[in-house]
Design a protein around this motif. Structure first.
Motif, short mmCIF file in Angstrom:
data_model
loop_
_atom_site.label_atom_id
_atom_site.label_comp_id
_atom_site.label_asym_id
_atom_site.label_seq_id
_atom_site.Cartn_x
_atom_site.Cartn_y
_atom_site.Cartn_z
N UNK A 137 46.85 53.74 10.12
CA UNK A 137 47.76 54.53 9.29
C UNK A 137 49.20 54.34 9.75
N UNK A 138 50.09 54.34 8.79
CA UNK A 138 51.53 54.28 9.07
C UNK A 138 52.11 55.65 8.71
N UNK A 139 52.35 56.48 9.71
CA UNK A 139 52.81 57.84 9.50
C UNK A 139 54.34 57.90 9.38
N UNK A 140 54.80 58.88 8.67
CA UNK A 140 56.23 59.16 8.62
C UNK A 140 56.62 60.15 9.72
N UNK A 141 57.77 59.89 10.35
CA UNK A 141 58.41 60.85 11.23
C UNK A 141 59.90 60.85 10.87
N UNK A 142 60.63 61.80 11.40
CA UNK A 142 62.07 61.88 11.11
C UNK A 142 62.77 60.65 11.65
N UNK A 143 63.65 60.07 10.84
CA UNK A 143 64.45 58.93 11.28
C UNK A 143 65.87 59.06 10.75
N UNK A 144 66.78 58.38 11.43
CA UNK A 144 68.16 58.25 10.99
C UNK A 144 68.38 56.76 10.74
N UNK A 145 68.38 56.36 9.48
CA UNK A 145 68.34 54.95 9.11
C UNK A 145 69.54 54.17 9.67
N UNK A 189 68.97 64.94 19.10
CA UNK A 189 68.37 65.80 18.08
C UNK A 189 67.32 65.08 17.24
N UNK A 190 67.55 63.81 16.90
CA UNK A 190 66.56 63.08 16.11
C UNK A 190 65.32 62.83 16.95
N UNK A 191 65.47 62.45 18.21
CA UNK A 191 64.30 62.26 19.06
C UNK A 191 63.50 63.56 19.19
N UNK A 192 64.19 64.68 19.30
CA UNK A 192 63.49 65.96 19.40
C UNK A 192 62.65 66.21 18.14
N UNK A 193 63.23 65.93 16.97
CA UNK A 193 62.47 66.09 15.73
C UNK A 193 61.31 65.11 15.68
N UNK A 197 53.69 65.11 17.44
CA UNK A 197 52.71 66.08 17.91
C UNK A 197 51.93 66.67 16.73
N UNK A 198 52.57 66.82 15.58
CA UNK A 198 51.86 67.28 14.40
C UNK A 198 50.78 66.32 13.97
N UNK A 199 51.05 65.02 14.06
CA UNK A 199 50.04 64.01 13.73
C UNK A 199 48.91 64.05 14.75
N UNK A 200 49.26 64.07 16.03
CA UNK A 200 48.23 64.07 17.08
C UNK A 200 47.33 65.30 17.00
N UNK A 201 47.90 66.42 16.59
CA UNK A 201 47.12 67.66 16.55
C UNK A 201 45.97 67.59 15.55
N UNK A 217 64.50 66.53 25.33
CA UNK A 217 63.92 66.35 23.99
C UNK A 217 62.47 65.87 24.03
N UNK A 218 62.00 65.39 25.18
CA UNK A 218 60.60 64.97 25.32
C UNK A 218 59.72 66.07 25.90
N UNK A 219 60.28 67.21 26.25
CA UNK A 219 59.56 68.22 27.02
C UNK A 219 58.29 68.70 26.33
#
Length: 294
Positions: free
Chosen positions: A146-154, A194-198, A204-208, A228-230
């Motif tokens: 699967x190719x999941x979407x996550x937040x990105x800044x193009x 901020x983008x890495x935090x998102x 984590x939502x996908x992994x859950x 941001x990785x905490x």
């Protein structure tokens, strides 16, 4: 092989798997071997070697494109599953418009799943679409991808704003009767976290939604102790908390290429390769899996 979306359509995009010829809380990063739970004395332990490698689109630290050199560096890792970042597929002159995912799979006689972040029109009429993203190579059977979407800044549009975009890859791999979820990621490179935090929250939502052993591999563009990785640490553990630096490949000063694992995975060893076939060093981890997964 399952390539159908498992989650809501805006969250997941299915993509092709090519055959090569051949839950969640916060804690401090810690050694995975110290965090293994859910594996009783009689539990079966299945070995698996994984690696992560930012291949710099096939260019070495010297800036020269040489995909044979890239393939040789990957082969030397002797890993069962390898997550690759900065993979070009007909992207441009810097990589001779090569389909790097397919070419590397063929050279290494491995299966490959390519998850584009960008999918753009051809550079010339009648040409191939230009794609760039992450890939997962596997010696083991791939049961789903699967190719999941996550937040990105193009980086491809003027005045971008954070928005969902693809390029967070997941495969389920069969290993001696067990299934393991392997994810490949490439997080935002900018100084603003901020983008890495998102992106961490999105991953984590996908992994859950997945059960069983999980391995998240990638170029995080941040050291493990970055704030941001905490939120990763708890659901996952850093496989190599005492590992060496990985970037740049020659005289590295940062450890941003990480192997992370869920609590039902034991880490028995890790190392970095000193190759300069990219501007990053690859990281290898030897694992033992517990449980069958789904």
């Amino acid at each position: 092989m399952d390539r159908t979306p498992r989650r809501a359509a805006p969250r997941v995009l299915a993509a092709a798997v090519l055959a090569g010829t051949a839950v969640l809380g916060a804690a401090s990063p810690g050694a995975a071997a110290d965090r293994v739970t859910g594996a009783g004395p009689g539990a079966s332990r299945v070995p698996l070697r994984v690696a992560t490698y930012n291949i710099h689109a096939g260019a070495g630290q010297d800036g020269l494109f040489d995909l044979d050199r890239t393939a040789a560096a990957i082969r030397d890792l002797d890993a069962d599953v390898i997550a690759l970042q900065e993979v070009d597929v007909h992207w441009g002159a810097r990589s001779d418009f090569t389909d790097e995912a397919r070419e590397l799979a063929g050279k290494l006689r491995m299966r490959v799943f390519f998850a584009p972040i960008y999918d753009l029109p051809p550079a010339t009429p009648g040409g191939e679409r230009r794609q760039y993203g992450v890939a997962i190579l596997s010696r083991r059977p791939v049961r789903g991808a699967w190719n999941h979407e996550i937040t990105r800044l193009s980086t491809q549009t003027p005045d971008p704003v954070p928005a969902p975009a693809p390029g967070f890859a997941e495969v389920t791999v069969g290993v001696r009767g067990a299934l393991v979820h392997v994810y490949a990621t490439h997080l935002d490179y900018r100084a603003d976290p901020s983008v890495r935090r998102a992106q961490v929250d999105d991953m984590l939502g996908v992994l859950a939604e997945d059960a069983g052993p999980k391995v998240l591999l990638g170029d995080f563009n941040a050291e493990p102790d970055a704030p941001e990785l905490a939120r990763l640490w708890g659901p996952l553990a850093d496989a190599a908390p005492s590992g060496g630096k990985t970037f740049p490949a020659v005289d590295p000063v940062e450890r941003i290429d990480l192997v992370t694992v869920s609590p039902d995975v034991t880490v028995t060893g890790t190392h970095e390769s000193e190759t300069a076939a990219s501007d990053h060093r690859p990281v290898v981890a030897d694992l033992l899996l517990h449980g069958r997964g789904r």
